[in-house]
Design an enzyme around this catalytic site. Structure first.
Site, PDB file in Angstrom:
ATOM      1  N   CYS A   2       0.826  -1.194   0.000  1.00  0.00           N
ATOM      2  CA  CYS A   2       0.000   0.000   0.000  1.00  0.00           C
ATOM      3  C   CYS A   2       0.866   1.252   0.000  1.00  0.00           C
ATOM      4  O   CYS A   2       2.086   1.186  -0.064  1.00  0.00           O
ATOM      5  CB  CYS A   2      -0.888   0.004   1.239  1.00  0.00           C
ATOM      6  SG  CYS A   2      -1.784  -1.547   1.465  1.00  0.00           S
ATOM      7  N   ARG A  43      -4.707   1.425  -0.860  1.00  0.00           N
ATOM      8  CA  ARG A  43      -4.599  -0.017  -0.647  1.00  0.00           C
ATOM      9  C   ARG A  43      -4.510  -0.821  -1.939  1.00  0.00           C
ATOM     10  O   ARG A  43      -5.282  -0.604  -2.870  1.00  0.00           O
ATOM     11  CB  ARG A  43      -5.811  -0.513   0.169  1.00  0.00           C
ATOM     12  CG  ARG A  43      -5.718  -1.989   0.533  1.00  0.00           C
ATOM     13  CD  ARG A  43      -6.930  -2.454   1.312  1.00  0.00           C
ATOM     14  NE  ARG A  43      -6.775  -3.868   1.649  1.00  0.00           N
ATOM     15  CZ  ARG A  43      -7.768  -4.687   1.950  1.00  0.00           C
ATOM     16  NH1 ARG A  43      -9.013  -4.226   1.978  1.00  0.00           N
ATOM     17  NH2 ARG A  43      -7.540  -5.951   2.232  1.00  0.00           N
ATOM     18  N   LEU A  44      -3.555  -1.752  -1.945  1.00  0.00           N
ATOM     19  CA  LEU A  44      -3.486  -2.804  -2.948  1.00  0.00           C
ATOM     20  C   LEU A  44      -3.924  -4.075  -2.231  1.00  0.00           C
ATOM     21  O   LEU A  44      -3.205  -4.599  -1.379  1.00  0.00           O
ATOM     22  CB  LEU A  44      -2.065  -2.947  -3.498  1.00  0.00           C
ATOM     23  CG  LEU A  44      -1.832  -4.016  -4.566  1.00  0.00           C
ATOM     24  CD1 LEU A  44      -2.585  -3.671  -5.847  1.00  0.00           C
ATOM     25  CD2 LEU A  44      -0.342  -4.162  -4.870  1.00  0.00           C
ATOM     26  N   ASN A  67       2.052  -0.350   5.348  1.00  0.00           N
ATOM     27  CA  ASN A  67       2.430  -0.759   4.000  1.00  0.00           C
ATOM     28  C   ASN A  67       3.269  -2.016   4.104  1.00  0.00           C
ATOM     29  O   ASN A  67       4.303  -2.022   4.770  1.00  0.00           O
ATOM     30  CB  ASN A  67       3.231   0.361   3.322  1.00  0.00           C
ATOM     31  CG  ASN A  67       3.866  -0.082   2.012  1.00  0.00           C
ATOM     32  OD1 ASN A  67       3.372  -0.986   1.350  1.00  0.00           O
ATOM     33  ND2 ASN A  67       4.960   0.559   1.636  1.00  0.00           N
ATOM     34  N   GLY A  68       2.827  -3.101   3.461  1.00  0.00           N
ATOM     35  CA  GLY A  68       3.631  -4.312   3.466  1.00  0.00           C
ATOM     36  C   GLY A  68       2.809  -5.558   3.703  1.00  0.00           C
ATOM     37  O   GLY A  68       1.588  -5.563   3.543  1.00  0.00           O
ATOM     38  N   GLU A  69       3.498  -6.625   4.080  1.00  0.00           N
ATOM     39  CA  GLU A  69       2.850  -7.893   4.395  1.00  0.00           C
ATOM     40  C   GLU A  69       3.555  -8.520   5.597  1.00  0.00           C
ATOM     41  O   GLU A  69       4.788  -8.510   5.672  1.00  0.00           O
ATOM     42  CB  GLU A  69       2.947  -8.880   3.218  1.00  0.00           C
ATOM     43  CG  GLU A  69       2.411  -8.375   1.895  1.00  0.00           C
ATOM     44  CD  GLU A  69       0.902  -8.268   1.846  1.00  0.00           C
ATOM     45  OE1 GLU A  69       0.238  -8.722   2.804  1.00  0.00           O
ATOM     46  OE2 GLU A  69       0.380  -7.718   0.853  1.00  0.00           O
ATOM     47  N   ASP A  89      -3.666  -8.855   8.332  1.00  0.00           N
ATOM     48  CA  ASP A  89      -2.427  -8.733   9.094  1.00  0.00           C
ATOM     49  C   ASP A  89      -2.307  -7.356   9.742  1.00  0.00           C
ATOM     50  O   ASP A  89      -1.577  -7.175  10.710  1.00  0.00           O
ATOM     51  CB  ASP A  89      -1.201  -9.041   8.234  1.00  0.00           C
ATOM     52  CG  ASP A  89      -1.161  -8.271   6.917  1.00  0.00           C
ATOM     53  OD1 ASP A  89      -2.155  -7.604   6.574  1.00  0.00           O
ATOM     54  OD2 ASP A  89      -0.134  -8.356   6.220  1.00  0.00           O
ATOM     55  N   SER A 351      10.574 -13.123  -6.046  1.00  0.00           N
ATOM     56  CA  SER A 351      11.813 -12.719  -6.711  1.00  0.00           C
ATOM     57  C   SER A 351      13.015 -13.221  -5.916  1.00  0.00           C
ATOM     58  O   SER A 351      12.895 -13.570  -4.744  1.00  0.00           O
ATOM     59  CB  SER A 351      11.850 -11.192  -6.855  1.00  0.00           C
ATOM     60  OG  SER A 351      12.941 -10.793  -7.647  1.00  0.00           O
ATOM     61  N   GLY A 352      14.189 -13.216  -6.557  1.00  0.00           N
ATOM     62  CA  GLY A 352      15.365 -13.852  -5.967  1.00  0.00           C
ATOM     63  C   GLY A 352      16.352 -12.939  -5.267  1.00  0.00           C
ATOM     64  O   GLY A 352      17.467 -13.362  -4.940  1.00  0.00           O
TER      65      GLY A 352
END
Length: 592
Positions: A2, A43-44, A67-69, A89, A351-352
């Site tokens: 977000c 918000r996403l 913002n984040g997870e 969360d 992603s790596g």
């Protein structure tokens, strides 16, 4: 994922400032004013798609914009006996704060930046994740506090453009980006990774809540391999927590190939993979290798081929998304790739990033270990002799610079992303803006891994990935940067980590999951023919732009600029010219 924005006063032009974080959260946005403090969130929607999870969120006189997870939020609810009214969360953060205060940060496994406003205390508690995946910019002057995911939102509220931060410029010329709390604008700062900020009773304080411990408790290779594999599988599994589809970036290297393979095995489904390559200059392209892995794991593979036209057409858009000078040219193909993913309707990808730093993936590491070994062999009379002749050696090469550092007892390894050395900066700048650097660690392996995790990855790569992916409303998750895996790798004996090849331990694990030709191939970074393309397109306007800006700023020596330009046309000092050009384009737009 977000966008967050707030201030400790009522902001008249708040809606104008929000537009700069709309790309971070296109699904919903809201504004709240509490006790004359302003808060906004875009918000996403990825976890808990219901409206109950929208922000700003308020429970028990605690407001949060986040913002984040948080990947372990469901575990935290059970472990800490939390009562939550939503399935998000975000609420978990509020409940943990109510129970533990600021100490709850240690329990979080995820990527985050947030601000919690405690209405009873009239205090702001802000924090950023351990490695700097999510941004947090702020301004605090004359008791005026503004914070945001975007520098541009702060500039919009200020209604003025602060002066250039010359220290940030000096750091950028050396390391691709500004470092630490610096941005290119005076008085606008970054909250550093693994730090929290408290504003209460007009006093702002910042403290660090996480440090890397380099004590070596793992000295058995078999144990290390077993533990690393388990940690990595668990990390990928946690990062598949989502109420929307998760894709995977696939470059054709070990890191993204292994992550994609583990994702396929864990999910038991055919996943979507994405890669980018080039129609010209195929030596930069990894599409063929990406296809090998895609076929091996039977993914729905989506390659994107980029040419000079597409690269140039997105130039201004990418510079705008980065907000301030950033020296990584990979931002441009990454923008085009994430734009393609967005059009596919996918909101998050794996992603790596992080693997090279914790598993010693860069070829530079082996080379520098030889320099460190050489340094140990030198006796005092040899050092004196070399000191007497060092000034006569050609010092325009990296090799002569490293030798000089050994003789002068300076820090030998300054990071994978080092561009202008201290000697080159003295030639470039009329007066070099100086800054303090961190004391090196005794173990060269620890030091190289640590400084690249903190600087090259934490401040350059992750900021690029975040800004560019969020310009396309796409969340990027990085399984190698699970803090449990990072901490574990720093506890593994350095000799075991080094082994007899780069990424020694990871390669041993990877043989179980991906083709040998991917593991045994020569390492290739995420490169592009940026130098060729800008010379083809812009020609001498590159030099003219740099000189035009320098005529106004008087920061650099024109003769050295021209020297770099001539070298770049012969494919030498390409990054040096690029860094100068990107800064000049930005400065011209912001100040001239």
């Amino acid at each position: 994922m977000c966008g967050i924005l707030g201030a400790n006063f009522e902001v008249k032009n708040f809606k104008d400032a929000i537009k700069y974080i709309e790309n971070r959260g296109p699904d919903f946005q809201a504004i709240k004013t509490i006790n004359k403090n302003s808060f906004a969130h875009t918000r996403l929607s990825i976890i808990d798609l219901d409206n109950e999870a929208n922000q700003p969120m308020i429970f028990d006189e605690i407001l949060i914009v986040f913002n984040g997870e948080i990947y372990n939020y469901q575990e935290l609810v059970k472990q800490h006996d939390l009562y939550c009214k939503t399935k998000s969360d975000t609420e978990v953060l509020i409940r943990l704060y109510l129970k533990y205060g600021k100490d709850f940060l240690h329990y979080l496994n995820g990527m985050f930046s947030f601000c919690i406003y405690d209405m009873k205390k009239d205090s702001f508690f802000c924090a950023r994740d351990r490695y700097g995946k999510k941004p947090f910019f702020y301004y605090f002057k004359n008791n005026k506090f503004i914070f945001s995911s975007s520098i541009k939102s702060i500039l919009e509220i200020l209604k003025t453009t602060p002066k250039l931060n010359k220290v940030a410029l000096s750091q950028y010329m050396q390391y691709f980006v500004s470092l630490g709390e610096n941005t290119f604008y005076q008085d606008i700062k970054k909250l550093e990774a693994s730090n929290f900020l408290i504003l209460e009773n007009k006093n702002l304080s910042i403290k660090k809540y996480y440090k890397i411990n380099t004590y070596k408790k793992i000295k058995n290779e078999d144990i290390a391999l077993k533990d690393i594999e388990e940690l990595l599988i668990n990390s990928v599994e946690q990062r598949l927590t989502s109420d929307v589809e998760v894709g995977s970036l696939l470059s054709g290297g070990i890191d993204s190939s292994l992550i994609s393979a583990l994702y396929t095995k864990i999910s038991g489904k055919r996943i979507n993979t994405f890669s980018v390559g080039y129609e010209d200059y195929k030596n930069y392209s990894e599409l063929d290798y990406a296809l090998i892995t895609a076929k091996h794991i039977n993914s729905n593979h989506h390659p994107l081929i980029v040419g000079q036209k597409e690269f140039i057409n997105c130039f201004e858009t990418v510079l705008d998304a980065l907000e301030e000078p950033h020296g990584d040219s990979a931002a441009f193909p990454l923008y085009l790739l994430t734009n393609k993913i967005k059009k596919q309707g996918i909101k998050t990808v794996l992603s790596g990033e992080g693997s090279d730093e914790i598993f010693l993936g860069y070829d530079n590491y082996a080379k520098f270990l030889k320099y460190y070994d050489f340094e140990k062999t030198l006796q005092s009379n040899q050092i004196q002799f070399l000191d007497s002749i060092i000034s006569a050696l050609q010092n325009n090469t990296k090799e002569s610079e490293y030798l000089r550092r050994i003789i002068k007892k300076e820090s030998l390894y300054n990071g994978f992303g080092e561009v202008f050395t201290s000697i080159q900066k003295k030639r470039l700048f009329k007066k070099v803006p100086t800054f303090k650097t961190e004391t090196t660690k005794k173990d060269p392996v620890d030091w190289m891994s640590y400084t690249d995790l903190k600087v090259w990855l934490g401040q350059s790569l992750l900021s690029k990935v975040d800004k560019i992916s969020m310009a396309n409303s796409l969340e990027v998750r990085t399984p190698f940067l699970d803090y449990r895996l990072v901490d574990y790798m720093f506890s593994v004996d350095s000799q075991i980590k080094v082994g007899n090849t780069n990424k020694y331990l990871l390669k041993k694990i990877a043989f179980k999951y991906i083709p040998k030709e991917i593991i045994n191939r020569t390492k290739k970074g995420f490169n592009s023919p940026f130098n060729e393309w800008i010379h083809n397109e812009y020609k001498d306007s590159i030099l003219n732009t740099i000189l035009e800006v320098n005529n106004q700023t008087n920061l650099f020596n024109n003769q050295y600029i021209k020297h770099i330009y001539d070298l770049a046309k012969t494919r030498k000092f390409k990054q040096h010219l690029w860094s100068l050009y990107i800064f000049s384009r930005w400065y011209k737009k912001q100040y001239l």
